[in-house]
Design a protein around this motif. Structure first.
Motif, mmCIF file in Angstrom:
data_model
loop_
_atom_site.group_PDB
_atom_site.id
_atom_site.type_symbol
_atom_site.label_atom_id
_atom_site.label_comp_id
_atom_site.label_asym_id
_atom_site.label_seq_id
_atom_site.Cartn_x
_atom_site.Cartn_y
_atom_site.Cartn_z
ATOM 1 N N ASN A 175 -74.382 -13.982 -26.478
ATOM 2 C CA ASN A 175 -75.828 -14.103 -26.370
ATOM 3 C C ASN A 175 -76.138 -14.722 -25.011
ATOM 4 O O ASN A 175 -75.236 -14.911 -24.193
ATOM 5 C CB ASN A 175 -76.380 -14.953 -27.528
ATOM 6 N N ILE A 179 -82.299 -15.471 -23.294
ATOM 7 C CA ILE A 179 -82.842 -14.616 -24.353
ATOM 8 C C ILE A 179 -83.367 -15.493 -25.487
ATOM 9 O O ILE A 179 -84.469 -15.285 -26.005
ATOM 10 C CB ILE A 179 -81.776 -13.634 -24.875
ATOM 11 N N LEU A 180 -82.579 -16.522 -25.857
ATOM 12 C CA LEU A 180 -83.005 -17.437 -26.913
ATOM 13 C C LEU A 180 -84.337 -18.090 -26.540
ATOM 14 O O LEU A 180 -85.310 -18.027 -27.292
ATOM 15 C CB LEU A 180 -81.949 -18.513 -27.144
ATOM 16 N N MET A 183 -87.117 -15.668 -26.485
ATOM 17 C CA MET A 183 -87.450 -15.299 -27.867
ATOM 18 C C MET A 183 -88.316 -16.382 -28.505
ATOM 19 O O MET A 183 -89.347 -16.094 -29.108
ATOM 20 C CB MET A 183 -86.161 -15.113 -28.663
ATOM 21 N N TYR A 233 -85.616 -11.505 -35.261
ATOM 22 C CA TYR A 233 -84.752 -11.349 -34.073
ATOM 23 C C TYR A 233 -83.317 -11.790 -34.339
ATOM 24 O O TYR A 233 -82.360 -11.075 -34.034
ATOM 25 C CB TYR A 233 -85.334 -12.135 -32.889
ATOM 26 N N VAL A 234 -83.154 -13.004 -34.940
ATOM 27 C CA VAL A 234 -81.804 -13.553 -35.049
ATOM 28 C C VAL A 234 -80.934 -12.768 -36.033
ATOM 29 O O VAL A 234 -79.725 -12.986 -36.109
ATOM 30 C CB VAL A 234 -81.821 -15.054 -35.452
ATOM 31 N N GLN A 237 -77.901 -7.649 -34.465
ATOM 32 C CA GLN A 237 -76.573 -7.613 -33.842
ATOM 33 C C GLN A 237 -76.307 -6.212 -33.338
ATOM 34 O O GLN A 237 -76.748 -5.243 -33.957
ATOM 35 C CB GLN A 237 -75.487 -7.969 -34.860
ATOM 36 N N LEU A 262 -81.441 -10.073 -20.969
ATOM 37 C CA LEU A 262 -81.104 -8.782 -21.574
ATOM 38 C C LEU A 262 -80.481 -7.837 -20.546
ATOM 39 O O LEU A 262 -79.528 -7.112 -20.852
ATOM 40 C CB LEU A 262 -82.358 -8.160 -22.192
ATOM 41 N N LEU A 285 -77.988 -12.148 -31.552
ATOM 42 C CA LEU A 285 -79.109 -13.004 -31.160
ATOM 43 C C LEU A 285 -79.152 -14.336 -31.903
ATOM 44 O O LEU A 285 -79.966 -15.195 -31.599
ATOM 45 C CB LEU A 285 -80.442 -12.270 -31.331
#
Lengths: 478, 478
Positions: A175, A179-180, A183, A233-234, A237, A262, A285
């Motif tokens: 990951n 991105i985290l 998000m 989102y999480v 995969q 990304l 994610l």
């Protein structure tokens, strides 16, 4: 920057017979004796010198016996072989650092650091990982470009539950911190909640989503809408295509840093294709590593196995193999572009990316494997035992032994003056020594040595001059 | 029981630029933030979080850079090779032990032990040597028979003056605690003065006899007659014949234990003859090792060099090479039959004999040698660099790199997208990479790789299929 840490904190208490510690006081002057006694008393902080104590290793530490060392060294040589194949060089740093070198690098984990006692010098702590000392090393030596590996022990004041058991597969999840964070932003998480929500997401490998959601909403005070959006989102995969899909995602696109992350994931997967390892890597994610210092890509190496082993964690939310159980992370790392700058006088940044392999879990799995299998683990590399059939040949045995040692042959002799041939042969079978060079009156007269193959019990007379080559030939595999 | 210790305490302070330590505070709840701040404040024990600190390693410790590691690993592999040739197996013990495990084992030296801070658990100390932890290991595991080597760092709160410089020869001196004690007895040293007189004798490698005698008489209150008699004995050096002569010595013979020691020295030299090393070993009645736990034979490995190097000690009283200067002991050990019993509940004795090699001094000498010589120390084992002459061939380079890695070839590529061929070749020359596999449009079309020998600049086209074997053939020495 690769590193391999053998982290103390593997085992709990050992069987601990009570022992009296004896102190011998050789004749010294009265003054010295008194001083010594006082020092001793201070040391043991007791009134009676002959006090009781428990014979054990420190909590969270263990010894390695020769068999375990043989396995450990096999693991190391595999890992080091990989590092060298990729052109890495190695460094070493001290086991302890100035306390302030470690201060403020580990967040919550700081409480697990071992401090040294203030004995009138500097304030010191045992290293907690190899990354911070490495960053200190780079800043101190003004190094901006190195591909290093470092194999050493690190020290943490906890006792991780060790999972054993045969693992089914190894895979890596990937990951990116950006991105985290992106998000979280697009899901409506307030900026000041990013880190704490992140650490809740990090628990997805131990808790089902429902519990994680509950913690976010009730404990962390996140809105239900935000939590649910994160939940969508999480749960995702995939690989390259997932990164591409998310780059088209209306909501995600609103975050510049999410897009940057990304795009990098996309680039990574294009390289993984060239390296032919896409089947082993999952873009996940829900992966959110604990440590503060990561700034970009993050990843973990995970072992999974069928069935729940004692101490192992619950099935991770959607690992590739459905009912498989995570044996936990055996490796992890990521990009930390800010850490070296924390040590540089001018705050100059040195971008770094690395992985750390936790050797204990891998070792304990291989150890159990070895126990289970019939395979006999050799703890020495002795090629030949120099033995004798008759008495009073100790000197002759030592003379031959010296010849072999000087020729670079790994050879051994029993230390008894007149050992029985049987006990010499038994020693070979027990310790896996393949050959025995037997000396007797007759052999000495004929200038030969009786070479015995332990496995087949075949025996041949070899001229003394040809012995070394014959041993080399027969043990060339070993 | 062999062991190799890399003893911290090698170097003093490093150049220390002042650095500001930065602390990032990601958004977390107020409570958490306050708690974190307080913890942090407690840690750094200051009021301002952004405090100044010195960028350095802890006093008495050092880093090893890749070049130094390459040299260190060469030393280790030589030593380990010797241990394995003699059939030794290896073990490992934790870097710290319960404080009381070390208590009362080192006499005066105990003050040099590093203690860990009491953080609410057990009282711990860093190991001071590998011998006491080994004895603890034997007692704990009820082992009475093992031939082990152990390579690890030990920790001592001192800064030994390091001697560098080319050494002229290596030799070992041998003595026996029983000969020393017996000698003291027959020379009229009161029993209660044995140890203290022994420690004065131990200074003979640093002081001339006159000063040693003075200390014995004035400080230790020994009679002049006794001192002079000791003086005659401790000046003696030799081999087998000296042991035989002393066995006939009227005075010496009065001591049973001296005779026992002398007979063992005789036996030792008979073995040394078989091992063909008598020329390297000297029976030296002035040798008296510091540590309390030796019970029989004691020995030291000594390096000597011509001319006094800074920090090196004065010429030892009568070393074989006359004006030679001792670079000091690089190895030492002896018999310690009582130590394991100190850990055994029933006090069962396990006879032990061992040697400890101090690697730092050996290392620093070899490091200086390497610096002086033109010899280039390689820090990686890379066999081939995958390079390209034209642009936009990153993917092709990575594809070939993967082929080579999968074949077990140690290969590297420059991480730039379009590196200049020159810079790729320069990297090879700097890091000693012998071969370059060059890819270009033409080579790709022809299904070949241009293999360049860096040293000779010779270039040959090799078919892609034959490349791996060709690289193996050309680097089989490496």
């Amino acid at each position: 920057m690769f590193c391999v840490r053998t982290c103390s904190g593997l085992m709990g208490l050992r069987a601990a017979p009570r022992v009296r510690s004896l102190h011998s006081f050789p004749g010294i002057t009265i003054d010295e004796e008194v001083a010594k006694l006082l020092a001793l008393k201070a040391q043991i902080g007791g009134d009676n010198v002959k006090h009781q104590f428990v014979l054990k290793t420190a909590k969270g530490t263990r010894d390695y016996n020769p068999k375990q060392m043989a396995i450990r060294e096999r693991v190391f040589s595999t890992i080091i072989g990989c590092f060298k194949r990729h052109g890495a060089e190695t460094i070493d740093t001290p086991v302890f650092e100035l306390k302030e070198t470690l201060t403020g690098k580990y967040g919550e984990d700081s409480k697990l650091i071992y401090d040294l006692k203030d004995q009138g010098g500097e304030l010191l702590s045992l290293r907690y990982d190899l990354t911070v000392p490495f960053a200190r090393y780079l800043a101190m030596n003004k190094i901006t470009n190195i591909k290093r590996y470092h194999i050493a022990k690190v020290y943490r004041r906890d006792n991780p539950a060790m999972t054993r058991g045969r693992y089914r597969e190894f895979y890596q999840c990937v990951n990116d911190r950006r991105i985290l964070d992106g998000m979280f932003a697009v899901c409506g998480v307030p900026d000041d909640k990013f880190r704490t929500i992140c650490s809740t997401v990090d628990k997805l490998d131990k808790m089902p989503w429902e519990d994680v959601r509950k913690e976010m909403v009730t404990e962390k005070g996140l809105s239900e809408e935000a939590a649910d959006q994160i939940g969508e989102y999480v749960s995702l995969q995939g690989g390259m295509e997932l990164a591409e899909r998310l780059l088209q995602d209306q909501k995600m696109c609103r975050s510049k840093q999410a897009c940057a992350g990304l795009s990098d994931i996309k680039l990574l997967f294009s390289y993984l294709q060239l390296f032919q390892v896409t089947d082993k890597v999952v873009f996940d994610l829900s992966l959110a590593r604990g440590l503060d210092y990561y700034t970009g890509i993050i990843y973990e190496g995970v072992l999974t196995q069928a069935g729940v082993a004692p101490g192992s964690t619950e099935a991770q939310n959607g690992t590739p193999a459905e009912e498989s159980v995570s044996v936990g992370s055996v490796a992890g790392g990521g990009r930390y572009d800010g850490l070296v700058g924390m040590f540089d006088p001018k705050g100059r940044k040195v971008p770094c990316v690395g992985v750390s392999i936790g050797i204990e879990r891998i070792f304990s799995i291989l150890e159990q494997k070895a126990e289970a299998s019939a395979e006999k683990v050799r703890t020495t590399e002795v090629q030949v035992m120099v033995a004798s059939a008759q008495k009073n040949l100790l000197e002759e045995r030592l003379r031959l032994l010296t010849e072999l040692w000087n020729a670079g042959i790994k050879a051994e002799v029993m230390y008894k003056k007149n050992p029985k041939l049987l006990s010499q042969l038994q020693h070979c079978e027990e310790s896996g020594i393949p050959l025995v060079a037997i000396l007797g009156e007759q052999e000495l007269k004929d200038g030969v040595v009786k070479l015995r193959v332990v496995a087949s019990r075949e025996e041949v007379d070899v001229s003394r001059a040809a012995l070394v080559d014959e041993i080399r030939r027969r043990t060339s595999q070993a």
